[in-house]
Design an enzyme around this catalytic site. Structure first.
Site, PDB file in Angstrom:
ATOM      1  CD  GLU A 156      -3.131  -0.980   2.090  1.00 48.99           C
ATOM      2  OE1 GLU A 156      -2.958  -0.345   3.143  1.00 48.99           O
ATOM      3  OE2 GLU A 156      -4.216  -1.519   1.791  1.00 48.99           O
TER       4      GLU A 156
ATOM      5  CD  GLU B   2      -4.242  -6.142   2.601  1.00 49.14           C
ATOM      6  OE1 GLU B   2      -4.981  -5.467   3.351  1.00 49.14           O
ATOM      7  OE2 GLU B   2      -3.019  -5.954   2.511  1.00 49.14           O
TER       8      GLU B   2
HETATM    9  C1  GLA Z   1      -4.239  -2.699   4.795  1.00 50.92           C
HETATM   10  C2  GLA Z   1      -2.863  -3.307   4.944  1.00 50.92           C
HETATM   11  C3  GLA Z   1      -2.839  -4.483   5.848  1.00 50.92           C
HETATM   12  C4  GLA Z   1      -3.725  -4.283   7.037  1.00 50.92           C
HETATM   13  C5  GLA Z   1      -5.125  -4.000   6.564  1.00 50.92           C
HETATM   14  C6  GLA Z   1      -6.103  -3.839   7.693  1.00 50.92           C
HETATM   15  O1  GLA Z   1      -4.908  -3.059   3.668  1.00 50.92           O
HETATM   16  O2  GLA Z   1      -2.264  -3.624   3.715  1.00 50.92           O
HETATM   17  O3  GLA Z   1      -1.506  -4.679   6.264  1.00 50.92           O
HETATM   18  O4  GLA Z   1      -3.256  -3.224   7.795  1.00 50.92           O
HETATM   19  O5  GLA Z   1      -5.108  -2.794   5.848  1.00 50.92           O
HETATM   20  O6  GLA Z   1      -7.390  -3.512   7.204  1.00 50.92           O
END
Ligand code: GLA
Ligand code: ZN
Length: 666
Positions: free
Chosen positions: A146, A304
């Site tokens: 991210e 995710e």
């Molecule tokens: C992000 C991060 C993860 C985690 C999630 C929690 O997407 O990439 O490491 O922190 O959020 O929602």
């Protein structure tokens, strides 16, 4: 080559004792988990000191995955710094917008211009690639995590100046682009240029800048600076591994980074979907379509999503029974070839200990969440390869343009209440709810496949884009744009022409004035039985015919929506922020002209999405977002791949509350 949609998620077994790994894998098998994202936050483990690398734990994680016939999406782990790095090289810590140099803490906070960060992150990527390139479990590389945020340190200031030299060549060109004669800003030396921050051009935060051209360039520079970090790691990987695909997890509609500038460098797109609370289903869908658009419609990964709740919000609601399944099939309907979770097992401590996980702290497999995850795993197995590599045959394009987003939201005047995502989403939603498949594309996209191009709040118009929109209409297509479009060039300089600038000939309108009112004020639009808000442009038709008008004020009776015959096609101009009902009527009229209203358009809460598999098989996803059953009449003969049941055109077709059907059309 896999035979089914990849299923799994972030897995951090280094956080718990190895005995637990046996249990992890037993449960993964029960849930049909085949893919694990590993090593996202393991830098302090794999490199405990600058000259010490230690891959013993990671070796065991990968070997174990291979032994269990699971694949690994291997992260380089460079998003969270180990403490020794920050202590030894304080330059790696970012300087924030207020000019404060941060100290060690958190994650996603490295300075993209720090040579120490670049050197050590790249070295880590190289070591990992050297070690695991041929590993039987390795499926994909996941660089960093991210990417986002900006740094305002002196090194970044220098890097910004270099970036500007590259872009403009001369100070004269830069002064011209930024309109620096305004407020006596003419630069005579590159060293005089400062990153736009609270200490320099900004007041009241990042959206209020004296020089939009400067701030726009800093957004672009930051995009490129972080992309530079990604590319350095990718190159290090490629040195040892020429084949395994490389990605990084993006965040959908994430304002700080122009993902279209990243797209050519990703082997496949992947993203993390955490829709805001109470967002309509089209919000996540728009994210999916935007991410699919990065690679010209090629399948992406949902890297995710939470199986149950998030943790970072003030209030973190639970996904209701059936919602996870529906969200997962929605991702697949929009082009996901992998659907993964954050996270496989809950961390014991720190700020994400209450974040949802496939396996909770008690390690049970008889929880509701585990059962739903496992049942979904079974259904994905049953779906098999049917959707893999499928494409979306959209004839409607929606423009998404980071430059316009930035320029609009850092603009002083006419209204701070116009939010780019909201207007874009309103048009997307109307098209999707009418049953149209939509590709979400950048200004550089090839527009020839599309009959309809929706370009709401296209504030900043680049290159030959206006000509290419005209070409769409000339050959019979329909182009729609709205208020606050065609206002500025790529440097945020107003076009020295009638509004909407280069879009004016296609729209057949001229706008000399505009009124902005507080969000509470609603202007009736009688022909649509709708209301308009925020900005009211006063339209002088120059060839266009009015479709709807303003109901009150001195401009009562003047056009709020117009249509212009252009070539074989049409240009539609919507001069104000119409409410949902208004946008819906306009968009449906545009789609109807091209016979693009779907067979289930009038079914409230029902989403449809078409996919065409590589062998030409047409799949129609039906997603019932309503909490009541949907009673439909099948529009054609088809087989539901999830139940094996056949329907014929005219047969009743019932979807459960939050139910899904994947129809293979005959
Ligand atoms: C992000 C991060 C993860 C985690 C999630 C929690 O997407 O990439 O490491 O922190 O959020 O929602
Ligand atoms: Zn910096």
């Amino acid at each position: 080559m896999t035979h089914r949609i990849r299923y799994g998620g972030d897995y951090n077994p280094e956080q718990w004792p190895e005995e637990v790994w046996d249990e992890d894998h037993r449960l993964f098998t029960r849930a049909g988990i085949d893919t694990l994202t590993v090593g996202v936050f393991s830098w302090s483990l794999t490199q405990p000191a600058e000259d010490t690398y230690d891959f013993t734990v990671l070796d065991r994680v990968l070997d174990r995955a291979a032994a269990e016939h699971r694949s690994v999406c291997l992260a380089t782990g460079t998003a969270a710094l180990p403490p020794w790095l920050a202590q030894r090289y304080p330059e790696v810590n970012r300087t924030d917008f207020e000019g404060r140099r941060h100290r060690y803490g958190q994650r996603h906070n490295f300075c993209p211009s720090s040579p120490a960060y670049r050197r050590l992150a790249t070295a880590m990527a190289a070591r990992l690639a050297e070690r695991y390139a041929g590993h039987p479990a390795l499926l994909a590389w996941h660089i960093n995590n991210e990417y986002g945020g900006a740094c305002y340190c002196d090194r970044c200031a220098e890097a910004f100046r270099d970036w500007l030299r590259d872009r403009y060549g001369t100070l004269d060109a830069l002064n011209d682009a930024w309109c620096t004669t305004f407020w006596s800003h003419r630069y005579t030396d590159w060293g005089q240029i400062e990153p736009p921050s609270a200490l320099t051009e900004h007041w009241r935060g990042p959206d209020h800048t004296a020089f939009q051209g400067t701030t726009l360039d800093y957004f672009r520079f930051t995009t490129d600076a972080l992309l530079g970090c990604f590319l350095a790691e990718k190159e290090a990987i490629r040195h040892h591994d020429s084949e395994t695909p490389v990605t990084t997890n993006l965040m959908g509609m994430f304002r700080p980074l122009d993902y279209h500038r990243w797209a050519p460098h990703l082997d496949f797109a992947s993203w993390d979907s955490y829709p805001p609370l109470d967002a309509p289903p089209t919000w996540a869908a728009l994210g999916h379509d935007l991410m699919r658009g990065l690679k010209d419609g090629a399948p992406f990964w949902l890297m995710e999503q939470t199986p149950s709740t998030t943790a970072c919000r003030d209030v973190n609601p639970l996904r209701r029974p059936g919602e996870l399944r529906l969200a997962t099939f929605q991702a697949i309907a929009h082009g996901a070839d992998a659907t993964l979770y954050f996270q496989m097992r809950a961390s014991r401590g720190a700020c994400e200990k209450y974040h949802g996980a496939v396996i909770g702290h008690a390690g049970r497999d008889d929880t509701r969440v585990f059962r739903e995850v496992a049942e979904l795993g079974r259904q994905l197995e049953q779906l098999g390869a049917a959707t893999l590599g499928a494409r979306t045959p959209a004839r409607t394009a929606l423009l998404f343009d980071w430059d316009s987003w930035w320029a609009l939201e850092i603009s002083d005047g006419p209204s701070r209440s116009v939010r780019y995502q909201e207007v874009v989403h309103a048009y997307y939603r109307a098209a999707r709810e009418a049953g149209a498949d939509v590709d979400v594309v950048p200004q550089t996209a090839d527009l020839t496949p599309y009959d309809v191009v929706l370009a709401p709040v296209l504030h900043l118009v680049k290159g030959d884009f206006a000509d290419r929109l005209e070409a769409v209409a000339r050959r019979g297509g329909t182009v729609l744009t709205t208020f606050l479009s065609g206002r500025v060039d790529e440097h945020d300089r107003a076009f020295l022409a009638d509004v909407p600038g280069p879009l004016a000939p296609l729209m057949g309108v001229r706008v000399d004035e505009w009124d902005a009112r507080p969000p509470e004020f609603a202007q009736p639009v009688p022909e649509l039985s709708a209301e308009a808000r925020l900005v009211f442009e006063l339209v002088l038709p120059r060839g266009a015919e009015p479709i709807a008008t303003y109901g009150t004020d001195f401009y009562a009776g003047t056009p709020a929506v117009t249509r212009h015959a252009f070539g074989e096609g049409e240009g539609w101009y919507v001069a104000t922020a119409l409410d949902r009902r208004g946008v819906e009527q306009v968009v449906r009229r545009v789609l109807a002209r091209h016979d693009l209203i779907g067979p289930y358009a009038d079914q409230e809460g029902l989403e449809t999405a078409t996919r065409v598999a590589p062998d030409g098989t047409r799949l129609l996803f039906l997603l019932n977002h309503a909490t009541e059953a949907a009673e439909l009449t099948a529009h054609t003969t088809a087989t539901d791949l999830l139940t094996g049941k056949q329907v014929k055109g005219g047969d009743p077709l019932t979807l459960d509350p939050l139910g899904v059907a994947v129809l293979r059309l005959q």
